[in-house]
Design an enzyme around this catalytic site. Structure first.
Site, PDB file in Angstrom:
ATOM      1  N   LYS A 246       0.742  -1.144  -0.013  1.00  0.00           N
ATOM      2  CA  LYS A 246      -0.071   0.028   0.089  1.00  0.00           C
ATOM      3  C   LYS A 246       0.915   1.283   0.004  1.00  0.00           C
ATOM      4  O   LYS A 246       1.870   1.351   0.872  1.00  0.00           O
ATOM      5  CB  LYS A 246      -0.956  -0.012   1.183  1.00  0.00           C
ATOM      6  CG  LYS A 246      -1.899   1.162   1.017  1.00  0.00           C
ATOM      7  CD  LYS A 246      -2.787   1.153   2.236  1.00  0.00           C
ATOM      8  CE  LYS A 246      -4.131   2.056   2.260  1.00  0.00           C
ATOM      9  NZ  LYS A 246      -3.582   3.528   2.153  1.00  0.00           N
ATOM     10  N   GLY A 700      22.554   7.549  11.624  1.00  0.00           N
ATOM     11  CA  GLY A 700      23.482   8.460  10.526  1.00  0.00           C
ATOM     12  C   GLY A 700      23.566   7.741   9.420  1.00  0.00           C
ATOM     13  O   GLY A 700      22.678   6.910   8.903  1.00  0.00           O
TER      14      GLY A 700
END
Length: 830
Positions: A246, A700
């Site tokens: 979806k 990060g």
């Protein structure tokens, strides 16, 4: 048309860099003649260029499917810029990066004779005398197409062929000047004559036969109301269902009519111009003359996750380079209505049409496995959910039971009926009052106060100020708390909101704004799911936040309230990694774009729920900080602590670490696959040393490999061990790893950072947020998940969905897997 030989070639010359392409420069015409040429051109989309000499230039049309000898068969011919007469002999390859890049051959040539009509009026009848084509032809300009689209039609004469005759395009694919095919030119075959190829068996063109069983030959219909999915708490079971991802974007119907492409919303609005040319150009390049395609336009972030707020942000900024159109159904193709064709066959035709290349238009694959398994996998990867469809069903407009949607979190549209101004700026919205319709009356369902970027909050304030009304549009009277500060507006705007559950009294809990849905009328908005809570309630917050609508992550619209909701949600998981430990905090009082500083000592005015703690080795030093419960964590949120970095030891035993962390920090040019390989090597070396190894994203660029320890070895021993491990990896693979922090040595290599494993040093906590754009979090993952995600895949917004979908916590055995770091008098070798 005299004089066009000069001015008419200006467009041709402007489009080409003659220092890179061997195409001839446009120049003045020679003595008039009636030459014609047809060049087969393998550009982005294979087509045939028909060129007729007229008024000193070659008038040119791109015939997408090539000429047909079947009388009356219409082939779309798109009028393009005039070409110079010298172009009639051009054969070769136009280099990549240039206009029209691809191989070109002279497929046919000869002369043409005007018979009737006139070019200027858009009706031209002529006779071709070529080596392959002959007889009479018509070029007719289509009405309402601004002059670009014409039709090429063969007359019924001796040169015509019946429907079942061989196709001249496959029968004679070679160049009439060199004998080469366009594929051979593309491969660089020598420019020398070759014998003509024998006639090939004709394959029916797509528009000459029904593309699938049960297809109906019919004119292209007007806008088709889209099929809509019904929300269910779980996907259906059984072999008759297939399951698709979806997407989180705008549902669009793409309509291809020759070179014209339109993108229509689910209510039929024409939004073609809103999305730039990247997607429409890609659709135009598909090998279809007419088509209606159902799909969703998205912006992807992370490892394939679509992001509706990012899509809206790109639209507001006029940015279109990240738009991708995922297509999942084919409703009409080349003169045939496919709505009665089974879905699995329609998808097969669509996949053939679109191909598998990851361009701007992409085929949405499906899965035949268990729906519940597909949904769990989708939720674990922080996708929105899945759509389950009956494989053998026709295409049915409207909402029905043939399409079922199952979501990873509660999300739906709500009507905006009021707003509360921001407490931090008189130009921003602080929260929205929301409702749903029930039998024509608007019922209050709560507020949403996070998820607005600063730009969106300002735009909403401007827009809603102009929609204010004096009386509440809600059917029922609001309580004093619900009505406090609300300025009512006309209930016309529709907002998409994600939330964790409904409370027992039918209000939203932990709601986050995702964007406005301008493609859906407010009157269609009703409650999609019942009032029962879908998820267990997180621990209740007791700490009052001042300025809860202060925005910490501007682009993502995550506020102080939103961060508090996140930590309340993940509290049971983050608690073992941050409670009872000395903490270093990265504080950003103005959000990630403002002032920032590390805080490891207690400060004046800090929450009473944050505990001052003294380092026994440095009693003269100021007290450090620790927390013991959720209230303490909420105190950190109030203090704008956007990163939490704990020690690897507890305040109960400062000098014996219970956690070892190896930080893999990639330098410039290092791929994610290389980072994964480095983490696997660290894992193996830790395992060889008798330790268990777990992995998490850093939030990060890299990964943290973490080992739980029985707190027996001291800090010096742990540091010596980890330093030896890092240096051994750097020595064994000096081209891949470094063990020193010097940036000049890190380009193209991974820093194996062991320095976090010493007294007083910290590493970001599992589940902690990072003070960086994107609002990523440091997420514990299973080793087998690494190649399915990216370094910043998990965020404040999608982490709760992931955790709710997990059947097993990948760090469930973290503490029970703790082993001692065995050391002797000498440094332990990894």
């Amino acid at each position: 048309m005299a004089g066009q030989s000069g001015a008419g070639l200006e467009v041709y010359n402007e489009k080409r860099d003659f220092s890179q392409t061997a195409e001839p420069r446009g120049r003045k015409a020679r003595a008039p003649g009636h030459a014609f040429v047809i060049q087969k051109h393998a550009a982005t989309r294979l087509h045939y260029d028909l060129r007729l000499e007229l008024d000193g230039v070659l008038k040119s049309w791109a015939v997408a499917k090539g000429p047909s000898l079947v009388p009356g068969e219409k082939r779309l011919a798109v009028h393009v810029e005039d070409h110079p007469l010298d172009y009639a002999t051009f054969e070769g390859t136009i280099p990549k990066g240039n206009y029209g890049a691809g191989a070109v051959i002279v497929w046919d040539r000869g002369t043409w004779v005007p018979v009737g009509g006139d070019y200027a009026t858009g009706k031209l009848e002529f006779e071709l005398k070529g080596e392959k084509l002959a007889g009479r032809w018509h070029l007719v300009r289509m009405r309402g197409k601004r002059g670009e689209n014409w039709l090429l039609i063969k007359s019924d004469d001796d040169a015509a062929r019946p429907d079942d005759a061989p196709d001249i395009l496959t029968e004679r694919p070679e160049s009439v000047t060199t004998g080469r095919t366009v594929e051979e030119v593309a491969e660089g075959a020598e420019n020398k004559p070759k014998p003509a190829k024998p006639a090939a068996k004709r394959k029916p063109a797509r528009d000459e036969a029904a593309p699938a069983r049960r297809a109906t030959k019919a004119p292209m219909p007007d806008f088709i109301q889209p099929a809509l999915a019904t929300l269910k708490p779980a996907p259906p079971t059984g072999a008759k269902w297939l399951h698709e991802v979806k997407f989180d974007g705008y549902r669009l119907q793409a309509r291809l009519e020759g070179q014209q492409v339109r993108l229509l919303t689910r209510s039929g609005l024409d939004w073609t111009d809103r999305f730039g040319t990247g997607v429409t150009d890609a659709l135009r390049a598909l090998p279809a003359e007419t088509a209606i395609i159902d799909g969703e336009l998205v912006v992807e972030t992370g490892a394939g996750s679509s992001d509706f707020p990012a899509l809206q942000a790109d639209l507001s900024e006029g940015r279109n380079d990240r738009f991708v159109f995922y297509v999942f159904d084919l409703i009409y193709l080349n003169g045939h209505d496919l709505r009665t064709v089974p879905l699995i066959e329609r998808k097969g035709l669509l996949e053939d049409l679109v191909g598998s290349d990851p361009g701007r238009v992409r085929f949405s694959s499906h899965f035949g496995e268990s729906g519940s398994m597909v949904l769990r996998h989708a939720c674990r990867l922080s996708l929105e959910g899945i759509i389950s469809k009956e494989a053998d069903a026709p295409y049915r407009s409207g909402r029905g039971k043939g399409w079922i949607k199952s979501k990873c979190s509660a999300r739906q549209e709500f009507v905006v009926a009021g707003y509360v101004p921001s407490t931090t700026s008189d130009k921003l919205v602080g929260s929205l009052a929301l409702g749903v319709f029930d039998g024509g009356t608007l019922n209050y369902v709560g507020r949403v106060g996070t998820g607005f970027s600063a730009t969106v909050a300002a735009d909403l304030r401007d827009r809603l100020d102009g929609m204010r009304i004096d009386r509440s549009p809600f059917a029922g009277k609001l309580t004093a708390d619900e009505a406090r500060g609300v300025r009512h507006v006309r209930p016309e705007l529709v907002a998409e909101v994600e939330f964790r559950a409904w409370t027992a009294d039918g209000l939203l809990r932990h709601a986050s704004f995702r964007g406005l849905r301008e493609d859906k009328p407010a009157s269609d908005v009703v409650r999609e799911s019942g009032p029962a809570g879908e998820t267990p309630k997180p621990q209740k917050r007791r700490v009052t936040l001042t300025h809860p609508d202060r925005i910490y992550w501007p682009d993502e619209g995550i506020t102080k309230e939103g961060l508090a909701d996140y930590y309340a949600e993940v509290w049971p998981r983050i608690a073992p990694f941050i409670t009872g430990r000395p903490l270093a905090l990265l504080r950003c009082p103005g959000g990630i774009g403002g002032q920032r500083f590390f805080q490891k000592h207690a400060w004046n005015g800090m929450s009473k729920h944050i505990t001052p703690v003294k380092d026994p080795q440095n009693k003269a030093e100021e007290a450090m900080v620790a927390i013991t419960d959720l209230d303490g964590l909420m105190g950190l949120v109030q203090a704008a602590a956007l990163e939490i970095h704990p020690w690897g030891s507890t305040v109960a035993d400062w000098d014996h670490p219970d956690t070892l962390t190896m930080d893999l920090d990639p330098g410039e040019g290092v791929t994610w696959e290389a980072v994964i390989a480095g983490a696997q090597e660290v894992r193996q070396r830790l395992t060889d040393a008798g330790l268990a190894a777990f992995v998490k994203t850093s939030g990060g660029k890299g990964l943290h490999v973490v080992a739980p320890l029985l707190p027996r070895a001291d800090w010096d021993a742990v540091k010596d061990f980890t330093k030896g491990l890092a240096e051994a990896m750097a020595a064994d693979s000096p081209g891949a790893y470094v063990a020193t922090v010097t940036k000049s040595k890190r380009r193209g290599r991974i820093l194996i950072d062991y320095l976090r494993n010493q007294r007083g040093m910290t590493a970001v906590a599992a589940y902690s947020t990072r003070a960086r754009p994107g609002a990523a979090v440091s997420m514990p993952v299973a080793w087998e998940e690494l190649d399915q995600i990216g370094p910043a895949h998990f965020t404040v917004e999608n982490t709760p969905n992931r955790l709710a979908a997990l059947t097993r916590d990948p760090w469930e055995d973290f503490r029970t897997a703790a082993r001692p770091l065995e050391v002797t008098g000498q440094r332990r070798k990894p």
